[in-house]
Design a protein around this motif. Structure first.
Motif, PDB file in Angstrom:
ATOM      1  N   VAL A 136       0.333   0.484   5.074  1.00  0.00           N
ATOM      2  CA  VAL A 136      -0.150   0.643   6.450  1.00  0.00           C
ATOM      3  C   VAL A 136      -1.428  -0.173   6.623  1.00  0.00           C
ATOM      4  O   VAL A 136      -1.967  -0.726   5.656  1.00  0.00           O
ATOM      5  N   GLU A 137      -1.918  -0.223   7.857  1.00  0.00           N
ATOM      6  CA  GLU A 137      -3.223  -0.834   8.088  1.00  0.00           C
ATOM      7  C   GLU A 137      -4.272   0.260   8.172  1.00  0.00           C
ATOM      8  O   GLU A 137      -4.180   1.172   8.991  1.00  0.00           O
ATOM      9  N   ILE A 138      -5.250   0.195   7.288  1.00  0.00           N
ATOM     10  CA  ILE A 138      -6.329   1.174   7.233  1.00  0.00           C
ATOM     11  C   ILE A 138      -7.652   0.433   7.387  1.00  0.00           C
ATOM     12  O   ILE A 138      -7.925  -0.524   6.663  1.00  0.00           O
ATOM     13  N   ASN A 139      -8.455   0.876   8.338  1.00  0.00           N
ATOM     14  CA  ASN A 139      -9.783   0.291   8.545  1.00  0.00           C
ATOM     15  C   ASN A 139      -9.747  -1.241   8.637  1.00  0.00           C
ATOM     16  O   ASN A 139     -10.539  -1.938   8.016  1.00  0.00           O
ATOM     17  N   GLY A 140      -8.807  -1.728   9.408  1.00  0.00           N
ATOM     18  CA  GLY A 140      -8.759  -3.156   9.698  1.00  0.00           C
ATOM     19  C   GLY A 140      -8.142  -4.034   8.634  1.00  0.00           C
ATOM     20  O   GLY A 140      -8.168  -5.259   8.755  1.00  0.00           O
ATOM     21  N   GLY A 141      -7.582  -3.438   7.581  1.00  0.00           N
ATOM     22  CA  GLY A 141      -6.982  -4.226   6.509  1.00  0.00           C
ATOM     23  C   GLY A 141      -5.807  -3.499   5.902  1.00  0.00           C
ATOM     24  O   GLY A 141      -5.534  -2.337   6.215  1.00  0.00           O
ATOM     25  N   PRO A 142      -5.086  -4.158   4.983  1.00  0.00           N
ATOM     26  CA  PRO A 142      -3.912  -3.523   4.366  1.00  0.00           C
ATOM     27  C   PRO A 142      -4.314  -2.402   3.420  1.00  0.00           C
ATOM     28  O   PRO A 142      -5.310  -2.500   2.702  1.00  0.00           O
ATOM     29  N   GLY A 143      -3.538  -1.334   3.437  1.00  0.00           N
ATOM     30  CA  GLY A 143      -3.805  -0.202   2.558  1.00  0.00           C
ATOM     31  C   GLY A 143      -2.531   0.561   2.271  1.00  0.00           C
ATOM     32  O   GLY A 143      -1.452   0.208   2.744  1.00  0.00           O
ATOM     33  N   ILE A 144      -2.654   1.606   1.481  1.00  0.00           N
ATOM     34  CA  ILE A 144      -1.501   2.421   1.079  1.00  0.00           C
ATOM     35  C   ILE A 144      -1.803   3.885   1.368  1.00  0.00           C
ATOM     36  O   ILE A 144      -2.911   4.373   1.093  1.00  0.00           O
ATOM     37  N   VAL A 145      -0.828   4.579   1.920  1.00  0.00           N
ATOM     38  CA  VAL A 145      -0.913   6.028   2.111  1.00  0.00           C
ATOM     39  C   VAL A 145       0.098   6.686   1.183  1.00  0.00           C
ATOM     40  O   VAL A 145       1.286   6.347   1.204  1.00  0.00           O
ATOM     41  N   PHE A 146      -0.376   7.616   0.355  1.00  0.00           N
ATOM     42  CA  PHE A 146       0.494   8.406  -0.501  1.00  0.00           C
ATOM     43  C   PHE A 146       0.671   9.781   0.140  1.00  0.00           C
ATOM     44  O   PHE A 146      -0.310  10.393   0.593  1.00  0.00           O
ATOM     45  N   GLY A 147       1.912  10.250   0.180  1.00  0.00           N
ATOM     46  CA  GLY A 147       2.170  11.526   0.821  1.00  0.00           C
ATOM     47  C   GLY A 147       3.193  12.353   0.089  1.00  0.00           C
ATOM     48  O   GLY A 147       3.861  11.895  -0.850  1.00  0.00           O
ATOM     49  N   ALA A 148       3.292  13.602   0.528  1.00  0.00           N
ATOM     50  CA  ALA A 148       4.306  14.541   0.058  1.00  0.00           C
ATOM     51  C   ALA A 148       4.885  15.174   1.309  1.00  0.00           C
ATOM     52  O   ALA A 148       4.350  14.984   2.403  1.00  0.00           O
ATOM     53  N   PRO A 149       5.979  15.899   1.207  1.00  0.00           N
ATOM     54  CA  PRO A 149       6.541  16.523   2.404  1.00  0.00           C
ATOM     55  C   PRO A 149       5.499  17.342   3.171  1.00  0.00           C
ATOM     56  O   PRO A 149       4.901  18.275   2.636  1.00  0.00           O
ATOM     57  N   GLY A 150       5.249  16.941   4.392  1.00  0.00           N
ATOM     58  CA  GLY A 150       4.354  17.704   5.257  1.00  0.00           C
ATOM     59  C   GLY A 150       2.881  17.405   5.131  1.00  0.00           C
ATOM     60  O   GLY A 150       2.063  17.995   5.844  1.00  0.00           O
ATOM     61  N   ARG A 151       2.487  16.502   4.248  1.00  0.00           N
ATOM     62  CA  ARG A 151       1.048  16.241   4.138  1.00  0.00           C
ATOM     63  C   ARG A 151       0.756  14.867   3.533  1.00  0.00           C
ATOM     64  O   ARG A 151       1.592  14.277   2.848  1.00  0.00           O
ATOM     65  N   VAL A 152      -0.437  14.380   3.822  1.00  0.00           N
ATOM     66  CA  VAL A 152      -0.944  13.161   3.218  1.00  0.00           C
ATOM     67  C   VAL A 152      -1.748  13.540   1.982  1.00  0.00           C
ATOM     68  O   VAL A 152      -2.566  14.465   2.017  1.00  0.00           O
ATOM     69  N   ILE A 153      -1.519  12.839   0.880  1.00  0.00           N
ATOM     70  CA  ILE A 153      -2.192  13.150  -0.381  1.00  0.00           C
ATOM     71  C   ILE A 153      -3.434  12.290  -0.588  1.00  0.00           C
ATOM     72  O   ILE A 153      -4.473  12.761  -1.040  1.00  0.00           O
ATOM     73  N   ALA A 154      -3.323  10.997  -0.281  1.00  0.00           N
ATOM     74  CA  ALA A 154      -4.438  10.087  -0.550  1.00  0.00           C
ATOM     75  C   ALA A 154      -4.222   8.767   0.185  1.00  0.00           C
ATOM     76  O   ALA A 154      -3.101   8.426   0.577  1.00  0.00           O
ATOM     77  N   THR A 155      -5.310   8.037   0.343  1.00  0.00           N
ATOM     78  CA  THR A 155      -5.239   6.665   0.840  1.00  0.00           C
ATOM     79  C   THR A 155      -5.899   5.742  -0.180  1.00  0.00           C
ATOM     80  O   THR A 155      -6.793   6.162  -0.926  1.00  0.00           O
ATOM     81  N   VAL A 156      -5.438   4.503  -0.201  1.00  0.00           N
ATOM     82  CA  VAL A 156      -6.002   3.504  -1.103  1.00  0.00           C
ATOM     83  C   VAL A 156      -6.253   2.225  -0.311  1.00  0.00           C
ATOM     84  O   VAL A 156      -5.359   1.746   0.404  1.00  0.00           O
ATOM     85  N   THR A 157      -7.468   1.700  -0.416  1.00  0.00           N
ATOM     86  CA  THR A 157      -7.812   0.430   0.227  1.00  0.00           C
ATOM     87  C   THR A 157      -8.493  -0.464  -0.802  1.00  0.00           C
ATOM     88  O   THR A 157      -8.949   0.004  -1.855  1.00  0.00           O
ATOM     89  N   PHE A 158      -8.604  -1.758  -0.483  1.00  0.00           N
ATOM     90  CA  PHE A 158      -9.003  -2.747  -1.476  1.00  0.00           C
ATOM     91  C   PHE A 158     -10.057  -3.716  -0.951  1.00  0.00           C
ATOM     92  O   PHE A 158     -10.118  -4.020   0.237  1.00  0.00           O
ATOM     93  N   ASP A 159     -10.891  -4.216  -1.883  1.00  0.00           N
ATOM     94  CA  ASP A 159     -11.733  -5.395  -1.656  1.00  0.00           C
ATOM     95  C   ASP A 159     -11.176  -6.510  -2.531  1.00  0.00           C
ATOM     96  O   ASP A 159     -10.676  -6.254  -3.636  1.00  0.00           O
TER      97      ASP A 159
END
Length: 311
Positions: free
Chosen positions: A255-278
């Protein structure tokens, strides 16, 4: 009171004016606070102030509203400083999903990136507010002085200190946007596939992983440094349970997070974590920000991308 057909009441016009500038107000508050929840509260406070004001005396509603939300955000930032100092583990900004128009303008995307927000966190509240209003939104020193209720001389000094501080700490060079997207896609494939070697190829030798669990979920309380260690961390995603979620029940999305590419990790019914990069100029990953504190994932879980432009 009965409304006449076809006639817009004053209250309607006032609400329309506020709605017209709402995205801008959130954009200012979020950059000052680094928290979507606090930014929403600041915008709500701005609405209450706007509703109670004598709007017939307001010559420039946009400037007036921006001044209100800036002052509210500054006071809110001061009140949260002590809470952030007592935070368990590294404190990272609250991630948000951003819309395509945020990334279209490089300056807008950079000013809301996790890397920039982390740097802004090291400024004093006044320096942060002044930097955001001057460098991101191009307010004059006189306008900022009125917004933060300081003298123009004090604002100029704060702006100078903030510029020097940010220039010394922000990443100076990075790969272009298309390269960042490509590397993120490769990282995504390698992490979800448990490919340690592929991950190593994407990471800078001295890459640093920052994790924010806020004491709510188990995370590293200190930065994780080095390509081998960080690669092992992410290669294990598909083999071990995380926050009580088995690998088979976990999903991941680019997905796009804070203006750049990122990853959302989830489980049924909830978001677990986000990951963004420099990234560095070669496209290698130099820093990873991993937010797992559930209190900071509501804006992402909402699923609505935000426009964080500066106009």
């Amino acid at each position: 009171m009965t409304r006449r057909p076809g006639i817009t009441q004053p209250g309607d016009l006032d609400q329309q004016v506020f709605v017209q500038h709402r995205n801008l107000l959130f954009s200012v508050a979020y950059r000052v606070l680094g928290s979507a929840a606090d930014a929403e509260d600041a915008v709500q406070d701005a609405w209450l102030n706007w509703s109670a004001a004598d709007r017939s005396q307001v010559a420039d509603p946009k400037a007036y509203l921006t001044r209100i939300v800036s002052n509210v955000a500054l006071e809110r930032l001061r009140s949260t400083q002590r809470k952030r100092e007592a935070y368990v583990g590294p404190w990272l900004p609250e991630p948000i999903l951003t819309s395509a128009d945020t990334a279209e303008t490089i300056a807008d995307a950079d000013s809301v990136s996790m890397a920039m927000l982390v740097v802004l966190e090291t400024l004093s509240p006044l320096e942060r507010a002044v930097f955001v209003l001057k460098e991101v939104f191009d307010f004059s020193h006189a306008e900022i002085a009125e917004a933060v209720e300081r003298s123009e001389a004090a604002v100029r000094q704060a702006a100078h200190r903030a510029r020097e501080h940010v220039a010394a700490r922000r990443p100076r060079f990075a790969a272009d946007r298309s390269r960042q997207r490509q590397v993120t896609e490769r990282f995504f494939a390698a992490a979800t596939g448990g490919d340690m070697n592929a991950l190593m190829e994407l990471l800078s030798p001295d890459v640093t992983l920052w994790t924010d669990g806020g004491g709510k979920v188990r995370q590293a309380l200190r930065p994780v440094i080095g390509a081998a260690t960080v690669a092992a961390w992410f290669a294990s995603i598909g083999t071990v349970s995380y926050q009580g979620v088995e690998p088979a029940d976990m999903n991941a999305e680019l997905v796009e997070i804070n203006g750049g590419p990122g990853i959302v990790f989830g489980a049924p019914g909830r978001v677990i974590a986000t990951v963004t990069f420099d990234f560095d100029t070669d496209g290698r990953i130099t820093t990873i920000h991993n937010v797992a504190n559930p209190d900071k994932l509501q804006a992402v879980a909402d699923g609505t991308p935000r426009s964080l432009g500066t106009r």
